[in-house]
Design a protein around this motif. Structure first.
Motif, PDB file in Angstrom:
ATOM      1  N   ASP A 160      -0.156  -9.360  13.723  1.00 30.35           N
ATOM      2  CA  ASP A 160      -1.514  -8.596  13.634  1.00 30.35           C
ATOM      3  C   ASP A 160      -2.616  -9.501  13.750  1.00 30.35           C
TER       4      ASP A 160
ATOM      5  N   ILE B 230       0.664  -4.551   4.176  1.00 26.03           N
ATOM      6  CA  ILE B 230       1.187  -5.582   4.702  1.00 26.03           C
ATOM      7  C   ILE B 230       2.635  -5.190   5.171  1.00 26.03           C
TER       8      ILE B 230
ATOM      9  N   SER C 196       3.704  -8.400   9.985  1.00 21.18           N
ATOM     10  CA  SER C 196       2.142  -8.233  10.155  1.00 21.18           C
ATOM     11  C   SER C 196       1.685  -9.511  10.467  1.00 21.18           C
ATOM     12  N   TYR C 197       2.388 -10.768  10.352  1.00 22.04           N
ATOM     13  CA  TYR C 197       1.886 -12.043  10.901  1.00 22.04           C
ATOM     14  C   TYR C 197       1.508 -12.013  12.706  1.00 22.04           C
TER      15      TYR C 197
ATOM     16  N   GLY D  47      -4.195  -5.429   3.293  1.00 24.96           N
ATOM     17  CA  GLY D  47      -4.133  -4.677   4.565  1.00 24.96           C
ATOM     18  C   GLY D  47      -5.615  -4.694   5.297  1.00 24.96           C
TER      19      GLY D  47
ATOM     20  N   LYS E 161      -2.054 -13.900   2.541  1.00 23.71           N
ATOM     21  CA  LYS E 161      -1.656 -12.129   2.649  1.00 23.71           C
ATOM     22  C   LYS E 161      -0.873 -11.871   1.518  1.00 23.71           C
TER      23      LYS E 161
ATOM     24  N   GLN F  97      -3.724   1.169   4.196  1.00 25.67           N
ATOM     25  CA  GLN F  97      -3.615  -0.154   4.638  1.00 25.67           C
ATOM     26  C   GLN F  97      -2.571  -0.971   3.977  1.00 25.67           C
TER      27      GLN F  97
ATOM     28  N   LEU G 162      -5.127  -9.417  11.140  1.00 24.40           N
ATOM     29  CA  LEU G 162      -4.909 -10.178   9.836  1.00 24.40           C
ATOM     30  C   LEU G 162      -4.953 -11.498  10.039  1.00 24.40           C
TER      31      LEU G 162
END
Length: 566
Positions: free
Chosen positions: A213, A206, A210-211, A89, A223, A204, A216
């Motif tokens: 974000d 995943i 989240s891909y 995260g 991840k 924080q 990140l």
């Protein structure tokens, strides 16, 4: 005497220091480590600090340290290196990151998170990273506490902080970590520094999406997976289109380790391995994954369906050299096992697809008729039904009736979704001699795709216009086809034919001579020039044109020579 006094003074200082130092410092400092990050060329990017918050290797640090990194290692209090395994995260706004270290021992020293935030005026301690036996620490007091994301705190501290102390842990008097040190910007050494709540960093994580974000994305290190299987599966789907096959396989391996009883992991790994497979050994791994997926599956029919599709698609693309017993029959056996457990329409549709591939059209039709009567029935399934009937030798009228049903699924004005079926119906209408109706469907297709058509479309619509005796439309469409593809001689020959049909023989000859400038050996052009010349009563010239066409190998000119040149 003087030396003795100095020695006694030093001993008393050490005793006083040892007495004042919290008892937990010596043990807690072992959880603090140094971090080195590396860029895409494996050159050192940044160095900084971090600390463990769990004995299985979960750690916290600052985001800036990891931005742009492709790998990272930590150096613990003993000087031992350990790789950063995965990012768990991150938040670039508060400059924090949570990650997992690949530990080789069973446990690592870890700090305990404070259950409550220290209040203003509380004495707090900063633990720096050190591989030495020194027990130094920095003491200070909480000057202010602000709220972050409602449930967390952001601290202003009355404490001197050096650059090398950033991201070191801040401890309560009881020895629990409450914050991550952050210096005041623009100051190398300051009397005021800041700390973000360690619990905020721990929060924080995943998530499924989240891909997307950016924070990140800017870290090239793998991840971690989301905390639930459902979110992890969505995460896998997102990762599949954004990672290289090698990196995606690493994520799949993590998923299988984390969820060993999930059939989805084995099915996805089987598909990934199948994509890269080039020998018997790799195909054996695919089969092992498919078998394991079925073994652990709670819903056997779902896995049998997936296995059937994988085998079916493989055989379609490897018909010349199938793997061992993989065949349409094997795929059919798998899907029929699934249907025996639960006859879902999607399973029946797959059965129909396999039977269609086997050229068992009667069986395929029976399957698709069931699908069409279910909630899965759609324009697409009706279209496949039309194709099956066509393969069975059904009359053009019968095929057209099914395609009519496809188009009937859409409302006017037609959108791009209906466009393929309008095009198919136009061609079916041409087969039954309904050229004017075909033109209407071509026009509807043109509107549905907002005029985004190519030269072939104009040629097909011209054919309908010609049969419908709408010659000007035919001429206009051919002109557009030639404009889009000026070197296609078929379009020029067709344009000449239409001109001859309407008595514009001179124009036809001109068009055909332009075609011969592109290809002097275009035999059909000479034959059509001869036909135009016959229409213009130029028999001798026509016979010369026919002779040239024959010389160039036109198989259709002999009848014209027999009729006009004997």
């Amino acid at each position: 005497m003087k030396k003795k006094i100095l020695l006694l003074f030093a001993i008393s200082l050490v005793a006083q220091w040892a007495f004042s130092q919290p008892k937990w410092v010596d043990k807690a400092k072992r959880a603090v480590f140094s971090i080195v990050t590396y860029d895409k060329d494996d050159k050192m990017l940044n160095t900084g600090n971090g600390f463990f918050v769990s004995e299985d290797g979960v750690a916290l640090s600052d985001y800036s340290l990891f931005k742009g990194a492709r790998r990272a290692v930590i150096v613990n209090y003993e000087g031992k290196e350990m790789p950063v395994d995965a990012i768990m995260g991150a938040d670039d706004m508060y400059d924090v990151v949570k990650f997992k270290v690949g530990i080789t021992e069973k446990k690592v020293p870890a700090l305990v998170l404070a259950a409550s935030a220290p209040v203003v005026g509380s004495e707090v301690y900063l633990l720096p990273y050190s591989t030495q036996k020194s027990r130094t620490y920095t003491a200070g007091k909480v000057k202010a506490v602000d709220k972050v994301a409602e449930n967390y705190s952001y601290y202003t501290l009355d404490m001197k902080l050096k650059d090398k102390m950033v991201s070191c842990p801040l401890m309560t008097m009881e020895g629990n970590v409450f914050g991550l040190a952050q210096k005041a910007s623009g100051q190398d050494t300051a009397s005021i520094c800041y700390a973000v709540d360690a619990n905020y960093v721990m929060a924080q994580k995943i998530a499924a999406l989240s891909y997307s974000d950016m924070a990140l994305k800017d870290i090239g290190i793998k991840k971690a997976l989301p905390e639930t299987e459902e979110e992890a599966l969505i995460f896998l789907y997102m990762a599949s289109s954004q990672l290289s096959p090698e990196k995606y396989m690493e994520v799949l391996e993590d998923f299988i380790r984390q969820y060993p009883n999930s059939s989805d992991g084995y099915l996805r790994r089987a598909s990934q391995r199948l994509f890269a497979s080039d020998d018997e050994a790799s195909m054996k791994l695919v089969v092992e994954d498919l078998d394991q997926a079925l073994k652990v599956a709670a819903k056997k029919d779902d896995v049998l369906f997936s296995r059937a599709k994988i085998i079916y698609n493989y055989v379609l693309s490897h018909s010349e050299k199938p793997y061992e017993d993989w065949s349409f029959d094997k795929a059919l056996d798998e899907i029929r096992q699934a249907i025996a457990i639960q006859p879902l329409p999607v399973y029946v549709q797959t059965e129909g697809d396999i039977l269609y591939a086997k050229a068992d059209y009667a069986g395929a039709l029976q399957a698709y008729e069931k699908v069409n009567q279910s909630e899965l029935g759609s324009a697409a399934t009706l279209f496949t039904t039309a194709k099956i009937k066509e393969a069975m030798g059904a009359s053009p009228e019968e095929v057209l009736a099914v395609i009519d049903s496809c188009v009937a699924r859409f409302n006017k004005p037609y959108t791009q979704e209906a466009a393929p079926y309008l095009l198919e119906r136009a061609q079916a209408l041409m087969k039954v001699g309904k050229a004017r109706n075909a033109m209407l469907d071509y026009d509807a297709y043109y509107d549905a795709v907002k005029g985004n058509v190519n030269d072939v479309f104009y040629y097909y619509r011209e054919q309908a216009a010609l049969k419908a005796r709408q010659y000007q439309r035919a001429l206009d469409d051919l002109a557009k086809a030639i404009e889009l593809n000026p070197k296609d001689l078929t379009y020029r020959a067709e344009l000449a034919v239409v001109n001859i049909r309407v008595g514009r023989n001179e124009e036809a000859v001109k068009i055909l001579k332009e075609a011969l400038e592109i290809d002097p050996k275009y035999a059909e052009a000479y034959r059509l020039i001869g036909i135009a010349q016959i229409q213009m009563k130029q028999k001798a010239a026509a016979c010369e044109s026919f002779a040239k066409a024959k010389e160039l190998g036109d198989p259709n000119v002999d009848v014209l020579i027999e009729k006009n040149c004997k």
